[in-house]
Scaffold this active site. Structure first.
Site, PDB file in Angstrom:
ATOM      1  CG  ASN A  12      -1.706   1.202   1.448  1.00 19.43           C
ATOM      2  OD1 ASN A  12      -1.799   2.036   0.548  1.00 19.43           O
ATOM      3  ND2 ASN A  12      -2.319   1.336   2.620  1.00 19.43           N
ATOM      4  CD1 TRP A  13       3.453   0.935  -2.893  1.00 18.62           C
ATOM      5  CD2 TRP A  13       3.538   2.124  -4.798  1.00 18.62           C
ATOM      6  NE1 TRP A  13       4.153   0.205  -3.818  1.00 18.62           N
ATOM      7  CE2 TRP A  13       4.219   0.906  -4.993  1.00 18.62           C
ATOM      8  CE3 TRP A  13       3.452   3.028  -5.865  1.00 18.62           C
ATOM      9  CZ2 TRP A  13       4.813   0.574  -6.219  1.00 18.62           C
ATOM     10  CZ3 TRP A  13       4.044   2.706  -7.076  1.00 18.62           C
ATOM     11  CH2 TRP A  13       4.719   1.490  -7.254  1.00 18.62           C
ATOM     12  CE  LYS A  14      -0.097   3.228   4.706  1.00 20.13           C
ATOM     13  NZ  LYS A  14       0.007   3.355   6.147  1.00 20.13           N
ATOM     14  CG  HIS A 100      -5.709   1.752   5.230  1.00 17.05           C
ATOM     15  ND1 HIS A 100      -5.332   2.731   6.111  1.00 17.05           N
ATOM     16  CD2 HIS A 100      -4.653   0.909   5.103  1.00 17.05           C
ATOM     17  CE1 HIS A 100      -4.084   2.492   6.498  1.00 17.05           C
ATOM     18  NE2 HIS A 100      -3.651   1.391   5.907  1.00 17.05           N
ATOM     19  CD  GLU A 102      -2.876   5.436   6.777  1.00 16.06           C
ATOM     20  OE1 GLU A 102      -2.811   5.464   5.535  1.00 16.06           O
ATOM     21  OE2 GLU A 102      -1.955   4.977   7.493  1.00 16.06           O
ATOM     22  CD  GLU A 170      -3.276  -2.558   7.373  1.00 18.00           C
ATOM     23  OE1 GLU A 170      -2.161  -2.766   6.900  1.00 18.00           O
ATOM     24  OE2 GLU A 170      -3.949  -1.557   7.121  1.00 18.00           O
ATOM     25  N   GLY A 176       2.784   2.263  10.745  1.00 20.74           N
ATOM     26  CA  GLY A 176       3.784   3.315  10.599  1.00 20.74           C
ATOM     27  C   GLY A 176       4.516   3.677  11.885  1.00 20.74           C
ATOM     28  CB  SER A 216       5.325  -1.809  12.099  1.00 20.01           C
ATOM     29  OG  SER A 216       4.967  -0.455  12.357  1.00 20.01           O
ATOM     30  N   GLY A 237       2.925  -1.062   4.264  1.00 23.62           N
ATOM     31  CA  GLY A 237       2.962   0.353   3.896  1.00 23.62           C
ATOM     32  C   GLY A 237       4.394   0.776   3.612  1.00 23.62           C
ATOM     33  N   GLY A 238       5.035   1.361   4.616  1.00 26.84           N
ATOM     34  CA  GLY A 238       6.372   1.939   4.450  1.00 26.84           C
ATOM     35  C   GLY A 238       7.366   1.048   3.728  1.00 26.84           C
TER      36      GLY A 238
HETATM   37  P1  PGA Z   1       3.021   0.312   7.599  1.00 29.79           P
HETATM   38  O1  PGA Z   1       1.552   0.509   7.018  1.00 29.79           O
HETATM   39  O2  PGA Z   1       3.566  -0.963   7.005  1.00 29.79           O
HETATM   40  O3  PGA Z   1       3.781   1.528   7.146  1.00 29.79           O
HETATM   41  O4  PGA Z   1       2.903   0.225   9.074  1.00 29.79           O
HETATM   42  C1  PGA Z   1       0.684  -0.580   6.840  1.00 29.79           C
HETATM   43  C2  PGA Z   1      -0.623  -0.111   6.246  1.00 29.79           C
HETATM   44  O5  PGA Z   1      -1.118   0.948   6.615  1.00 29.79           O
HETATM   45  O6  PGA Z   1      -1.221  -0.808   5.416  1.00 29.79           O
END
Ligand code: PGA
Length: 255
Positions: A12-14, A100, A102, A170, A176, A216, A237-238
């Site tokens: 997930n590149w956000k 998600h 977010e 999640e 993050g 994470s 994500g990251g």
């Molecule tokens: P993260 O994000 O790996 O940066 O913690 C995961 C996500 O939000 O899908």
């Protein structure tokens, strides 16, 4: 993980990525997937909407799947700035993330809204990745299991099967932050999710459905997390912004 569930590693590149860096990233992954004749996992990237067309074109006829990060619940209409599931499909996407944390936080998306979006995804022929997870306050209160069970029941699309739906756990506080639940805590939630799904869609489909862990995930913790009995891949994500880290996570899945 069991033999009947093929791992899915989803990036997930956000809201990250411009052509100059994102296209080489997607290119590396597509090349690696194509060279890995015996890839024992599926790999997906979910770029921001601005890159979807270019990444889809690049991934065409490769084993790298592409997905959206969100979709609208309607197929078309007066919804400025939104993208429908049908449009994602039209562009070449195979998956879409819905719910998600977010999106739930920034756009006040309820379980009901997430469910409608997931249903729109299924109707368009996309695989929905339905996200759930507790906040830190909820974990501290000891209500994680109840919260996640309610989210699963409330967000799961009608007609969900193992072929058209993936569920992702999640924990909001792990996204993050570099913090993760213990392996026992992750397995406890995933086992509960599978049991809840079994009651809703039958044991057979629940046994086949892929349950991802996200929050994470990085190469240093992936072997342990991907080795858990009811974890069938990761939503990253990251670390998905580095092709070496993302690939290392994928290769951490048990064969
Ligand atoms: P993260 O994000 O790996 O940066 O913690 C995961 C996500 O939000 O899908």
């Amino acid at each position: 993980m069991t033999a009947q569930r093929r791992p899915l590693i989803a990036g997930n590149w956000k809201m990250n990525g411009l052509r100059a860096t994102a296209m080489p990233l997607a290119g590396e992954l597509a090349t690696k997937m194509n060279n890995a004749d015996d890839a024992f996992f599926d790999m997906l990237v979910c770029p921001p909407a601005t890159l979807l067309e270019a990444v889809n074109d690049l991934a065409l006829e490769t084993n790298l799947a592409v997905g959206g990060q969100d979709c609208h619940m309607n197929t078309s209409g007066a919804h400025t700035g939104d993208i429908s599931a049908e449009m994602l499909k039209d562009m070449g996407c195979a998956y879409v993330i819905v719910g998600h944390s977010e999106r739930r936080a920034d756009h006040a998306e309820s379980d009901e809204v997430v469910k409608s979006k997931a249903e729109a995804a299924l109707a368009a022929g996309l695989i929905a990745i339905v996200c759930v997870g507790e906040t830190e306050a909820e974990r501290d209160k000891g209500i994680t299991i109840d919260v996640v069970a309610a989210q699963i029941l409330g967000s799961l699309p009608e007609g969900a099967t193992a072929a058209n739906t993936v569920a992702a756990y999640e924990p909001v506080w792990a996204i993050g932050t570099g913090r993760t639940p213990t392996s026992d805590e992750v397995q406890e939630v995933h086992a509960m999710m599978r049991k809840t799904l079994a009651e809703k869609i039958g044991a057979d489909e629940a046994d086949k459905m892929r349950l991802l862990y996200g929050g994470s995930v990085k190469p240093s913790n992936a072997v342990e997390l991907m080795g858990l009995a009811d974890v069938d891949g990761a939503l990253v994500g990251g670390a998905s912004l580095s092709h070496t880290d993302f690939w290392a996570i994928a290769e951490s899945c048990p064969k």
